[in-house]
Design a protein around this motif. Structure first.
Motif, PDB file in Angstrom:
ATOM      1  N   VAL A  39      35.890   9.270 -19.878  1.00  0.00           N
ATOM      2  CA  VAL A  39      35.143   9.749 -18.714  1.00  0.00           C
ATOM      3  C   VAL A  39      35.246  11.259 -18.519  1.00  0.00           C
ATOM      4  CG1 VAL A  39      35.305   7.552 -17.507  1.00  0.00           C
ATOM      5  CG2 VAL A  39      37.046   9.291 -17.118  1.00  0.00           C
ATOM      6  N   TYR A  40      36.017  11.941 -19.360  1.00  0.00           N
ATOM      7  CA  TYR A  40      36.228  13.383 -19.204  1.00  0.00           C
ATOM      8  C   TYR A  40      34.911  14.155 -19.268  1.00  0.00           C
ATOM      9  CZ  TYR A  40      38.193  18.035 -19.876  1.00  0.00           C
ATOM     10  OH  TYR A  40      38.500  19.362 -19.735  1.00  0.00           O
ATOM     11  N   ASP A  41      34.100  13.889 -20.277  1.00  0.00           N
ATOM     12  CA  ASP A  41      32.825  14.600 -20.423  1.00  0.00           C
ATOM     13  C   ASP A  41      31.898  14.345 -19.236  1.00  0.00           C
ATOM     14  OD1 ASP A  41      33.525  15.740 -22.855  1.00  0.00           O
ATOM     15  OD2 ASP A  41      32.729  14.046 -24.019  1.00  0.00           O
ATOM     16  N   GLN A  42      31.893  13.135 -18.740  1.00  0.00           N
ATOM     17  CA  GLN A  42      31.063  12.781 -17.596  1.00  0.00           C
ATOM     18  C   GLN A  42      31.515  13.548 -16.347  1.00  0.00           C
ATOM     19  OE1 GLN A  42      31.281   8.608 -16.703  1.00  0.00           O
ATOM     20  NE2 GLN A  42      29.621   8.682 -15.232  1.00  0.00           N
ATOM     21  N   ILE A  43      32.814  13.641 -16.122  1.00  0.00           N
ATOM     22  CA  ILE A  43      33.335  14.351 -14.954  1.00  0.00           C
ATOM     23  C   ILE A  43      33.071  15.848 -15.074  1.00  0.00           C
ATOM     24  CG2 ILE A  43      35.456  14.983 -13.737  1.00  0.00           C
ATOM     25  CD1 ILE A  43      36.493  12.142 -14.390  1.00  0.00           C
ATOM     26  N   ILE A  44      33.338  16.425 -16.239  1.00  0.00           N
ATOM     27  CA  ILE A  44      33.106  17.856 -16.440  1.00  0.00           C
ATOM     28  C   ILE A  44      31.618  18.174 -16.322  1.00  0.00           C
ATOM     29  CG2 ILE A  44      33.239  19.734 -18.132  1.00  0.00           C
ATOM     30  CD1 ILE A  44      35.892  19.024 -16.794  1.00  0.00           C
ATOM     31  N   GLY A  45      30.767  17.315 -16.844  1.00  0.00           N
ATOM     32  CA  GLY A  45      29.320  17.518 -16.712  1.00  0.00           C
ATOM     33  C   GLY A  45      28.869  17.489 -15.262  1.00  0.00           C
ATOM     34  N   ALA A  46      29.431  16.582 -14.484  1.00  0.00           N
ATOM     35  CA  ALA A  46      29.071  16.495 -13.067  1.00  0.00           C
ATOM     36  C   ALA A  46      29.548  17.718 -12.301  1.00  0.00           C
ATOM     37  CB  ALA A  46      29.648  15.224 -12.450  1.00  0.00           C
ATOM     38  N   VAL A  47      30.744  18.210 -12.614  1.00  0.00           N
ATOM     39  CA  VAL A  47      31.270  19.399 -11.937  1.00  0.00           C
ATOM     40  C   VAL A  47      30.450  20.631 -12.304  1.00  0.00           C
ATOM     41  CG1 VAL A  47      33.253  20.969 -11.811  1.00  0.00           C
ATOM     42  CG2 VAL A  47      33.599  18.510 -11.664  1.00  0.00           C
TER      43      VAL A  47
ATOM     44  N   LYS B 167      22.232  19.787  -9.772  1.00  0.00           N
ATOM     45  CA  LYS B 167      21.909  18.376  -9.499  1.00  0.00           C
ATOM     46  C   LYS B 167      22.945  17.820  -8.531  1.00  0.00           C
ATOM     47  CE  LYS B 167      20.243  17.737 -14.224  1.00  0.00           C
ATOM     48  NZ  LYS B 167      20.460  17.001 -15.472  1.00  0.00           N
ATOM     49  N   PRO B 168      22.908  18.246  -7.274  1.00  0.00           N
ATOM     50  CA  PRO B 168      23.987  17.861  -6.353  1.00  0.00           C
ATOM     51  C   PRO B 168      24.069  16.362  -6.083  1.00  0.00           C
ATOM     52  CG  PRO B 168      22.265  19.057  -5.187  1.00  0.00           C
ATOM     53  CD  PRO B 168      21.937  19.110  -6.641  1.00  0.00           C
ATOM     54  N   GLY B 169      22.961  15.709  -5.924  1.00  0.00           N
ATOM     55  CA  GLY B 169      22.989  14.273  -5.619  1.00  0.00           C
ATOM     56  C   GLY B 169      23.597  13.463  -6.737  1.00  0.00           C
ATOM     57  N   GLN B 170      23.151  13.716  -7.933  1.00  0.00           N
ATOM     58  CA  GLN B 170      23.667  12.992  -9.097  1.00  0.00           C
ATOM     59  C   GLN B 170      25.144  13.312  -9.334  1.00  0.00           C
ATOM     60  OE1 GLN B 170      21.531  13.875 -12.667  1.00  0.00           O
ATOM     61  NE2 GLN B 170      22.729  12.490 -13.933  1.00  0.00           N
ATOM     62  N   SER B 171      25.518  14.568  -9.153  1.00  0.00           N
ATOM     63  CA  SER B 171      26.912  14.962  -9.359  1.00  0.00           C
ATOM     64  C   SER B 171      27.837  14.305  -8.350  1.00  0.00           C
ATOM     65  CB  SER B 171      27.047  16.482  -9.273  1.00  0.00           C
ATOM     66  OG  SER B 171      26.374  17.094 -10.342  1.00  0.00           O
ATOM     67  N   VAL B 172      27.421  14.280  -7.092  1.00  0.00           N
ATOM     68  CA  VAL B 172      28.254  13.658  -6.055  1.00  0.00           C
ATOM     69  C   VAL B 172      28.389  12.158  -6.304  1.00  0.00           C
ATOM     70  CG1 VAL B 172      28.366  13.112  -3.593  1.00  0.00           C
ATOM     71  CG2 VAL B 172      27.824  15.430  -4.334  1.00  0.00           C
ATOM     72  N   ARG B 173      27.288  11.506  -6.709  1.00  0.00           N
ATOM     73  CA  ARG B 173      27.360  10.071  -7.023  1.00  0.00           C
ATOM     74  C   ARG B 173      28.307   9.798  -8.182  1.00  0.00           C
ATOM     75  NH1 ARG B 173      21.863  10.239  -5.883  1.00  0.00           N
ATOM     76  NH2 ARG B 173      21.333  10.477  -8.070  1.00  0.00           N
ATOM     77  N   THR B 174      28.383  10.734  -9.118  1.00  0.00           N
ATOM     78  CA  THR B 174      29.288  10.572 -10.251  1.00  0.00           C
ATOM     79  C   THR B 174      30.732  10.840  -9.851  1.00  0.00           C
ATOM     80  OG1 THR B 174      27.553  11.236 -11.795  1.00  0.00           O
ATOM     81  CG2 THR B 174      29.818  11.385 -12.578  1.00  0.00           C
TER      82      THR B 174
ATOM     83  N   GLY C  43      36.890  10.625  -7.295  1.00  0.00           N
ATOM     84  CA  GLY C  43      37.630  11.332  -6.251  1.00  0.00           C
ATOM     85  C   GLY C  43      38.357  10.383  -5.319  1.00  0.00           C
ATOM     86  N   VAL C  44      37.686   9.315  -4.909  1.00  0.00           N
ATOM     87  CA  VAL C  44      38.324   8.316  -4.036  1.00  0.00           C
ATOM     88  C   VAL C  44      39.519   7.694  -4.749  1.00  0.00           C
ATOM     89  CG1 VAL C  44      37.999   6.045  -2.965  1.00  0.00           C
ATOM     90  CG2 VAL C  44      36.273   7.818  -2.678  1.00  0.00           C
ATOM     91  N   GLY C  45      39.320   7.321  -6.003  1.00  0.00           N
ATOM     92  CA  GLY C  45      40.416   6.731  -6.772  1.00  0.00           C
ATOM     93  C   GLY C  45      41.579   7.681  -6.937  1.00  0.00           C
TER      94      GLY C  45
END
Length: 76
Positions: free
Chosen positions: A33-41, A47-54, A59-61
């Motif tokens: 999941v590292y690439d997915q998290i770094i891509g969202a950040v 792309k704020p909506g998509q990034s926050v959903r990702t 973050g909660v976890g």
């Protein structure tokens, strides 16, 4: 169900942030999941909506993992 898995992965990453010698980034890479998290950040403002959903379930976890393990360590 997808978000539950992401929250659990975030929880493990958060726990790794407290345990000495274990890196949360290393666990993120090992869980894939590292690439997915770094891509969202990196696209947070484009792309704020998509990034926050990702990022939200991770973050909660992470917060639950850090808070939960800190409570357990303090109690012990």
């Amino acid at each position: 169900m997808k978000y539950v898995k992401e929250i659990l992965r975030g929880l493990l990453i958060g726990v790794a942030g407290i345990v000495p010698g274990v890196s949360g980034g290393t666990l993120a890479v090992s869980m894939g999941v590292y690439d997915q998290i770094i891509g969202a950040v990196s696209h947070l403002f484009r792309k704020p909506g998509q990034s926050v959903r990702t990022l939200f379930p991770y973050g909660v976890g992470m917060l639950v993992g850090i808070g939960g393990l800190a409570f357990v360590i303090e109690t012990l």
